[in-house]
Design a protein around this motif. Structure first.
Motif, mmCIF file in Angstrom:
data_model
loop_
_atom_site.group_PDB
_atom_site.id
_atom_site.type_symbol
_atom_site.label_atom_id
_atom_site.label_comp_id
_atom_site.label_asym_id
_atom_site.label_seq_id
_atom_site.Cartn_x
_atom_site.Cartn_y
_atom_site.Cartn_z
ATOM 1 N N SER A 118 0.844 -1.198 0.000
ATOM 2 C CA SER A 118 0.000 0.000 0.000
ATOM 3 C C SER A 118 0.877 1.244 0.000
ATOM 4 C CB SER A 118 -0.934 0.020 1.212
ATOM 5 O OG SER A 118 -0.208 0.213 2.409
ATOM 6 N N LEU A 119 0.251 2.373 -0.344
ATOM 7 C CA LEU A 119 0.955 3.660 -0.305
ATOM 8 C C LEU A 119 0.695 4.401 1.002
ATOM 9 C CD1 LEU A 119 0.469 5.108 -3.923
ATOM 10 C CD2 LEU A 119 2.470 3.938 -2.955
ATOM 11 N N LYS A 120 -0.515 4.273 1.526
ATOM 12 C CA LYS A 120 -0.895 4.927 2.785
ATOM 13 C C LYS A 120 -1.583 3.907 3.683
ATOM 14 C CE LYS A 120 -1.435 9.550 0.780
ATOM 15 N NZ LYS A 120 -2.348 10.706 0.582
ATOM 16 N N THR B 211 -0.175 8.224 -8.770
ATOM 17 C CA THR B 211 0.522 8.920 -7.690
ATOM 18 C C THR B 211 2.014 8.633 -7.722
ATOM 19 O OG1 THR B 211 -1.431 8.916 -6.249
ATOM 20 C CG2 THR B 211 0.725 9.125 -5.184
ATOM 21 N N GLY C 28 -3.207 -1.944 -5.324
ATOM 22 C CA GLY C 28 -3.865 -0.647 -5.341
ATOM 23 C C GLY C 28 -4.654 -0.441 -6.611
ATOM 24 N N THR C 29 -4.899 0.825 -6.919
ATOM 25 C CA THR C 29 -5.744 1.185 -8.048
ATOM 26 C C THR C 29 -4.961 1.991 -9.081
ATOM 27 O OG1 THR C 29 -6.434 3.306 -7.078
ATOM 28 C CG2 THR C 29 -7.699 1.340 -6.448
ATOM 29 N N LYS D 10 -5.351 5.001 -9.736
ATOM 30 C CA LYS D 10 -4.992 6.294 -9.136
ATOM 31 C C LYS D 10 -3.713 6.180 -8.312
ATOM 32 C CE LYS D 10 -9.541 8.514 -8.960
ATOM 33 N NZ LYS D 10 -10.573 9.139 -8.077
ATOM 34 N N ASP D 11 -3.547 5.050 -7.634
ATOM 35 C CA ASP D 11 -2.331 4.840 -6.857
ATOM 36 C C ASP D 11 -1.103 4.801 -7.768
ATOM 37 O OD1 ASP D 11 -3.621 4.655 -4.343
ATOM 38 O OD2 ASP D 11 -4.149 2.571 -4.751
ATOM 39 N N LYS D 12 -1.258 4.152 -8.898
ATOM 40 C CA LYS D 12 -0.144 4.102 -9.846
ATOM 41 C C LYS D 12 0.189 5.502 -10.362
ATOM 42 C CE LYS D 12 1.345 2.236 -14.284
ATOM 43 N NZ LYS D 12 1.018 1.364 -15.446
#
Length: 357
Positions: free
Chosen positions: A211-213, A272, A265-266, A268-270
């Protein structure tokens, strides 16, 4: 021909040893007791605990997120009577098997706490947990619900877990587990036959982000580390991290400077990762080698039945020139038809490869 006494003893000892090995490799010893209606079997779970459960299992409370997919793949989805909040939120799981969304979820995947009263009301014959959830398993054992703990970090132990699950579930599930294990063995051999020839100094370093967060990565002694190696890579975090979902800093990632980033993730995460200034100088970002891990009935990378797909996708992603004839979409469609009795649409495949939720 009459055998000598010495030969008979040796042969008997050999047969006994073979029998013990077979029993241990499966991980289950059955011992029927009582009447037919109250028969039991003693099962040795993946932690070595011996647990007495009903000889016939019709109702399963499965609190290991990934293992719910295993039960479904083995053709025993209708035996599930309780699941987890995370599984409730898996879109394709709900599409392939809509009943999953109607089951109670007395296990909170975030807090990792089980609501005992709700589990009792579900009336399971057995409850299943993963390693690290032993306290919840003990709570259910105290109220008379037999609980098994499963876990694995290698493909050999994955196969043992699936076979043990199939043996417990009955009704053809063991045969389905054997079929899956044969498929997995075939794909492992095919991939390793190629990636084992890659020189060590030519192997790509791969960072797998959970995960990122919060910012979390997967280290050694995990199945993630195992499939990275099978696919011909090296775990960029493997020397510094041990275990799943370990907290890391962007400075650590910058020091590892991986060739490839594979992330849960999604889309959008990529985006980011690709656009954030903190990530821009990483080799993987500059080379455009940041990939979303596919998400099907469950996350492909994490301890479920789609590990057989993960190893193929990862190998193709890391070394497309070495796996030119590997058509992932074709593999996907055949796998889902054979093991989930579900025909994927092109939209399904797009959602799997580019998850948005």
């Amino acid at each position: 021909m009459k055998m000598s006494g010495k030969f008979q003893v040796t042969r008997s000892s050999w047969l006994l040893t073979l029998l013990v090995c077979l029993i241990c490799s499966i991980g289950i010893v059955t011992a029927d007791t009582g009447t037919a209606a109250g028969s039991t079997q003693t099962v040795t779970d993946m932690t070595g605990n011996s647990v007495q459960i009903p000889a016939t299992i019709d109702r399963v409370a499965d609190f290991w997120n990934a293992h719910n997919e295993v039960v479904l793949m083995l053709g025993a989805g209708d035996k599930l009577v309780a699941t987890t909040s995370l599984v409730h939120g898996m879109p394709l799981f709900n599409k392939v098997y809509p009943r999953i969304g109607t089951l109670p979820a007395p296990f909170d995947s975030t807090t990792k706490e089980v609501t005992v009263e709700d589990v009792i009301n579900a009336k399971p014959d057995v409850a299943i947990f993963s390693d690290g959830m032993n306290k919840s398993a003990e709570k259910l054992t105290e109220v008379g619900i037999p609980s098994l703990v499963f876990y694995f970090t290698t493909f050999d132990d994955l196969k043992k877990c699936f076979l043990l699950t199939g043996t417990i579930l009955g009704d053809g599930a063991k045969e389905k587990a054997e079929k899956y294990n044969d498929y997995l063995d075939t794909k492992l051999a095919e991939i390793k036959g190629v990636t084992s020839k890659i020189p060590e100094d030519k192997k790509l370093s791969v960072l797998h982000l959970n995960s990122l967060k919060p910012l979390q990565a997967d280290g050694n002694k995990t199945l993630i580390d195992t499939w990275i190696n099978v696919a011909g890579g090296t775990n960029a975090a493997g020397k510094d991290l041990s275990g799943n979902m370990k907290s890391v800093t962007i400075e650590q990632i910058q020091s590892w400077n991986p060739d490839v980033i594979i992330m849960m993730g999604t889309t959008k995460d990529k985006e980011t990762v690709m656009n954030d200034p903190q990530w821009k100088d990483l080799k993987a970002v500059k080379d455009g080698h940041v990939y979303l891990n596919p998400k099907g009935v469950f996350y492909w990378d994490r301890y479920g039945a789609e590990e057989a797909l993960q190893i193929q996708w990862a190998a193709k992603t890391l070394y497309p020139d070495l796996f030119k004839d590997l058509d992932i979409k074709d593999v996907l469609k055949k796998f889902y038809t054979e093991f989930f009795d579900y025909n994927l649409t092109d939209d399904d495949i797009n959602s799997i490869m580019n998850p948005t939720e």
